[in-house]
Design a protein around this motif. Structure first.
Motif, PDB file in Angstrom:
ATOM      1  N   VAL A 114       0.867  -1.183   0.000  1.00 54.03           N
ATOM      2  CA  VAL A 114       0.000   0.000   0.000  1.00 54.03           C
ATOM      3  C   VAL A 114       0.900   1.228   0.000  1.00 54.03           C
ATOM      4  O   VAL A 114       1.696   1.413   0.917  1.00 54.03           O
ATOM      5  CB  VAL A 114      -0.932   0.021   1.235  1.00 54.03           C
ATOM      6  CG1 VAL A 114      -1.749   1.314   1.263  1.00 54.03           C
ATOM      7  CG2 VAL A 114      -1.865  -1.185   1.214  1.00 54.03           C
ATOM      8  N   TRP A 115       0.786   2.015  -1.053  1.00 59.43           N
ATOM      9  CA  TRP A 115       1.607   3.220  -1.177  1.00 59.43           C
ATOM     10  C   TRP A 115       0.680   4.427  -1.156  1.00 59.43           C
ATOM     11  O   TRP A 115       0.032   4.746  -2.169  1.00 59.43           O
ATOM     12  CB  TRP A 115       2.427   3.182  -2.477  1.00 59.43           C
ATOM     13  CG  TRP A 115       3.435   2.055  -2.526  1.00 59.43           C
ATOM     14  CD1 TRP A 115       3.866   1.275  -1.489  1.00 59.43           C
ATOM     15  CD2 TRP A 115       4.140   1.600  -3.688  1.00 59.43           C
ATOM     16  NE1 TRP A 115       4.799   0.360  -1.929  1.00 59.43           N
ATOM     17  CE2 TRP A 115       4.993   0.538  -3.276  1.00 59.43           C
ATOM     18  CE3 TRP A 115       4.160   1.983  -5.030  1.00 59.43           C
ATOM     19  CZ2 TRP A 115       5.829  -0.149  -4.159  1.00 59.43           C
ATOM     20  CZ3 TRP A 115       4.990   1.312  -5.917  1.00 59.43           C
ATOM     21  CH2 TRP A 115       5.820   0.262  -5.478  1.00 59.43           C
ATOM     22  N   PHE A 139       8.498   6.950   0.013  1.00 55.55           N
ATOM     23  CA  PHE A 139       8.568   5.954   1.103  1.00 55.55           C
ATOM     24  C   PHE A 139       7.763   4.713   0.740  1.00 55.55           C
ATOM     25  O   PHE A 139       7.028   4.154   1.572  1.00 55.55           O
ATOM     26  CB  PHE A 139       8.069   6.537   2.436  1.00 55.55           C
ATOM     27  CG  PHE A 139       8.894   7.668   2.962  1.00 55.55           C
ATOM     28  CD1 PHE A 139      10.278   7.590   2.950  1.00 55.55           C
ATOM     29  CD2 PHE A 139       8.305   8.809   3.479  1.00 55.55           C
ATOM     30  CE1 PHE A 139      11.058   8.627   3.435  1.00 55.55           C
ATOM     31  CE2 PHE A 139       9.074   9.853   3.970  1.00 55.55           C
ATOM     32  CZ  PHE A 139      10.449   9.754   3.946  1.00 55.55           C
ATOM     33  N   TRP A 155      16.301   6.546  -0.487  1.00 55.32           N
ATOM     34  CA  TRP A 155      16.156   5.667   0.687  1.00 55.32           C
ATOM     35  C   TRP A 155      17.537   5.396   1.301  1.00 55.32           C
ATOM     36  O   TRP A 155      18.108   4.315   1.166  1.00 55.32           O
ATOM     37  CB  TRP A 155      15.434   4.369   0.323  1.00 55.32           C
ATOM     38  CG  TRP A 155      15.102   3.545   1.557  1.00 55.32           C
ATOM     39  CD1 TRP A 155      15.529   2.280   1.824  1.00 55.32           C
ATOM     40  CD2 TRP A 155      14.311   3.939   2.681  1.00 55.32           C
ATOM     41  NE1 TRP A 155      15.046   1.870   3.043  1.00 55.32           N
ATOM     42  CE2 TRP A 155      14.293   2.867   3.604  1.00 55.32           C
ATOM     43  CE3 TRP A 155      13.617   5.114   3.017  1.00 55.32           C
ATOM     44  CZ2 TRP A 155      13.613   2.930   4.818  1.00 55.32           C
ATOM     45  CZ3 TRP A 155      12.941   5.166   4.230  1.00 55.32           C
ATOM     46  CH2 TRP A 155      12.943   4.078   5.107  1.00 55.32           C
ATOM     47  N   SER A 208      12.396   1.409   0.686  1.00 53.98           N
ATOM     48  CA  SER A 208      11.228   2.297   0.665  1.00 53.98           C
ATOM     49  C   SER A 208      11.535   3.571  -0.122  1.00 53.98           C
ATOM     50  O   SER A 208      11.677   4.665   0.433  1.00 53.98           O
ATOM     51  CB  SER A 208      10.809   2.617   2.105  1.00 53.98           C
ATOM     52  OG  SER A 208      10.529   1.425   2.808  1.00 53.98           O
ATOM     53  N   THR A 260      14.037   3.158  13.354  1.00 49.67           N
ATOM     54  CA  THR A 260      13.495   3.714  12.105  1.00 49.67           C
ATOM     55  C   THR A 260      12.029   3.336  11.931  1.00 49.67           C
ATOM     56  O   THR A 260      11.188   4.177  11.584  1.00 49.67           O
ATOM     57  CB  THR A 260      14.314   3.207  10.899  1.00 49.67           C
ATOM     58  OG1 THR A 260      15.698   3.512  11.122  1.00 49.67           O
ATOM     59  CG2 THR A 260      13.857   3.851   9.602  1.00 49.67           C
ATOM     60  N   TYR A 261      11.704   2.064  12.215  1.00 52.47           N
ATOM     61  CA  TYR A 261      10.329   1.618  11.949  1.00 52.47           C
ATOM     62  C   TYR A 261       9.335   2.151  12.981  1.00 52.47           C
ATOM     63  O   TYR A 261       8.123   2.152  12.745  1.00 52.47           O
ATOM     64  CB  TYR A 261      10.275   0.082  11.876  1.00 52.47           C
ATOM     65  CG  TYR A 261       8.965  -0.429  11.313  1.00 52.47           C
ATOM     66  CD1 TYR A 261       8.393   0.164  10.191  1.00 52.47           C
ATOM     67  CD2 TYR A 261       8.285  -1.482  11.903  1.00 52.47           C
ATOM     68  CE1 TYR A 261       7.186  -0.281   9.671  1.00 52.47           C
ATOM     69  CE2 TYR A 261       7.076  -1.943  11.392  1.00 52.47           C
ATOM     70  CZ  TYR A 261       6.542  -1.331  10.279  1.00 52.47           C
ATOM     71  OH  TYR A 261       5.340  -1.761   9.775  1.00 52.47           O
ATOM     72  N   ARG A 292       8.982   5.129  13.533  1.00 50.33           N
ATOM     73  CA  ARG A 292       8.480   6.406  12.974  1.00 50.33           C
ATOM     74  C   ARG A 292       7.275   6.131  12.097  1.00 50.33           C
ATOM     75  O   ARG A 292       7.409   5.534  11.019  1.00 50.33           O
ATOM     76  CB  ARG A 292       9.579   7.112  12.154  1.00 50.33           C
ATOM     77  CG  ARG A 292      10.766   7.604  12.940  1.00 50.33           C
ATOM     78  CD  ARG A 292      10.375   8.517  14.079  1.00 50.33           C
ATOM     79  NE  ARG A 292      10.618   7.889  15.376  1.00 50.33           N
ATOM     80  CZ  ARG A 292       9.733   7.904  16.378  1.00 50.33           C
ATOM     81  NH1 ARG A 292       8.581   8.492  16.259  1.00 50.33           N
ATOM     82  NH2 ARG A 292      10.021   7.321  17.512  1.00 50.33           N
ATOM     83  N   ARG A 306      -0.970  13.522  16.788  1.00 47.32           N
ATOM     84  CA  ARG A 306      -2.410  13.542  16.478  1.00 47.32           C
ATOM     85  C   ARG A 306      -3.084  12.288  17.028  1.00 47.32           C
ATOM     86  O   ARG A 306      -4.194  12.342  17.564  1.00 47.32           O
ATOM     87  CB  ARG A 306      -2.588  13.641  14.955  1.00 47.32           C
ATOM     88  CG  ARG A 306      -3.991  13.992  14.511  1.00 47.32           C
ATOM     89  CD  ARG A 306      -4.056  14.222  13.014  1.00 47.32           C
ATOM     90  NE  ARG A 306      -3.566  13.088  12.244  1.00 47.32           N
ATOM     91  CZ  ARG A 306      -2.536  13.103  11.421  1.00 47.32           C
ATOM     92  NH1 ARG A 306      -1.840  14.208  11.265  1.00 47.32           N
ATOM     93  NH2 ARG A 306      -2.167  12.025  10.758  1.00 47.32           N
TER      94      ARG A 306
END
Ligand code: FAD
Length: 392
Positions: free
Chosen positions: A128-129, A155, A194, A204, A350-351, A353, A359
């Motif tokens: 899913v982009w 990404f 990336w 990514s 990193t992951y 993030r 929010r």
């Protein structure tokens, strides 16, 4: 003669669990070598395909194991965490694949669903982009047979390797349309951007769709279905499950180090290990309840969204706590490339993030503020019913 009656769900669960463990073990062995620019885990994806994990989310009549069905959420949680524990990069890619299939099963018209299910069975990796730069994001241009895409996604995990990405594209009326685009491997991807601290093997990068034609068979659902709640926000429990696997891998590396160096009995080290164990279990409990709520058709949508948002933050906090304690406990050795903790820490940091964490927290806080239920009834039905009211 004794007959053993086998429960089909238990058999499927055992088979999928064994497949996930095998994929995870081999992915962990290969992850170090793939920790470089362009180091996509192609062999692990083939392994997922051969072990039935790519097709697993599909229903049985489409050749899968119903892994996307609500009743299978605890199994999916274990599969995602298991793969994430072996390789966070592979876990990210597999979670994107599962997310794409979930959206297709929920929103695509039957002929589109059947064509794409055949692609899954043939071994295509989906993703899913949605993320894109502020300028130059993906849009639909033209009409009818002349409709084409312009712009890029950023990404985009598996750019150059994912051959069936589900993307969001802006329509001329400004609303977002989900599309699944057929791509050739190795084409249109730019991985030069990336250059991340970790998760290098997730590749990514950026993918430029400009000029590609789009026909009606590429459409999944109606405009803005991608953002339909509670599914849009609640689906975050799946990436939290992959993150959980990454946290457990760091925890295991810390524990192994303390065992190997004989330092685990020191009270400071023991305290940090104990606190890390609390963090890991906190993350697992949160993800488990988030998965249950997100897959409960009776659950209040706002409650589901708020709880999943809290889960995102709880898992992030758990990950940061375990990272801090592991780095303090192991010391400089954990920053050397020869130590398992080095890559595991970079990948996890990193992951962790993910979009809009502030929010997510304030949204959950607003729900809590407006809810009149006492604390014990916010997320769970209290086990003790209130006393009956007697008429006098
Ligand atoms: C390994 C990896 C793989 C990925 N793969 C994919 C993929 O395949 N497909 C895809 O679509 N995306 C992918 N992403 C992107 C991901 O979905 C998020 O877009 C990305 O992680 C956002 O990170 P960020 O920290 O920049 O978030 P941001 O949302 O930009 O947050 C950064 C900080 O700014 C704050 N903030 C956010 N908005 C505002 C605002 N308006 N005003 C003030 N502060 C604000 C946040 O709370 C946070 O503190 C991937 C990300 C990673 C790390």
């Amino acid at each position: 003669m004794n007959f053993i009656i086998q429960d089909p769900i238990a058999t499927t669960t055992t088979r999928i669990g064994a497949a996930a463990r095998a994929v995870s073990r081999l992915a962990a062995e290969r992850a170090g070598q793939l920790d470089r620019e362009g180091g996509f885990p192609a062999e692990d994806v083939v392994h997922c395909h051969e072990a039935g994990l790519l097709a697993a989310p599909l229903p049985e009549d489409l050749g899968g194991s119903h892994l996307d069905a609500p009743g299978m959420a605890p199994v999916l949680l274990d599969v995602l965490a298991q793969i994430g524990r072996g390789s966070l990069a592979l876990g990210r890619l597999y979670e994107g694949h599962v997310n794409a299939l979930s959206l297709i099963l929920r929103y695509a018209a039957p002929p589109v669903r059947e064509r794409l299910a055949a692609d899954v069975r043939a071994g295509h990796l989906f993703g899913v982009w949605n993320t894109q730069p502020q300028e130059g994001g993906l849009a639909l241009a033209g009409e009818g047979a002349g409709t084409r895409l312009t712009g890029v996604k950023s990404f985009a995990s598996g750019a150059g390797s994912v051959t069936r990405p589900l993307v969001t594209a802006r329509r001329p009326d400004g609303r977002q349309q989900m599309l699944v685009i057929d791509l050739e491997p190795g084409q249109r991807a730019d991985l030069s951007s990336w250059c991340a601290q970790g998760m290098r093997a997730s590749t990514s990068g950026i993918l430029d769709f400009t000029g590609l034609p789009v026909d009606a068979g590429a459409h999944v659902g109606e405009a803005d279905d991608y953002y339909r709640e509670p599914h849009f926000s609640a689906g975050a429990w799946r990436f939290a499950a992959v993150q959980l696997g990454g946290i457990e891998a760091v925890f295991d590396a810390l524990r192994a180090h303390l065992g190997a160096t004989g330092r685990g009995g020191d009270p400071h080290q023991a305290a940090r290990l104990g606190e890390s164990a609390i963090a890991v279990e906190t993350a697992r409990l949160f993800v488990g309840h988030a998965a249950a709520l997100a897959n409960d058709p009776e659950a209040e949508p706002d409650r589901v969204i708020a709880y999943v948002n809290l889960t995102r933050l709880a898992v992030e906090r758990a990950g940061l706590d375990v990272l801090e304690r592991a780095q303090r406990s192991v010391g400089l050795a954990g920053f050397l490339q020869t130590h398992p903790l080095e890559r595991l820490s970079r990948d996890l940091a990193t992951y962790l993030r993910q979009p809009g964490p502030d929010r997510a927290l304030t949204h959950a806080a607003a729900y809590v503020l407006a809810d009149a239920r006492p604390a014990d009834g916010l997320w769970h039905e209290p086990a003790l019913a209130p006393p009956p009211v007697h008429a006098s």
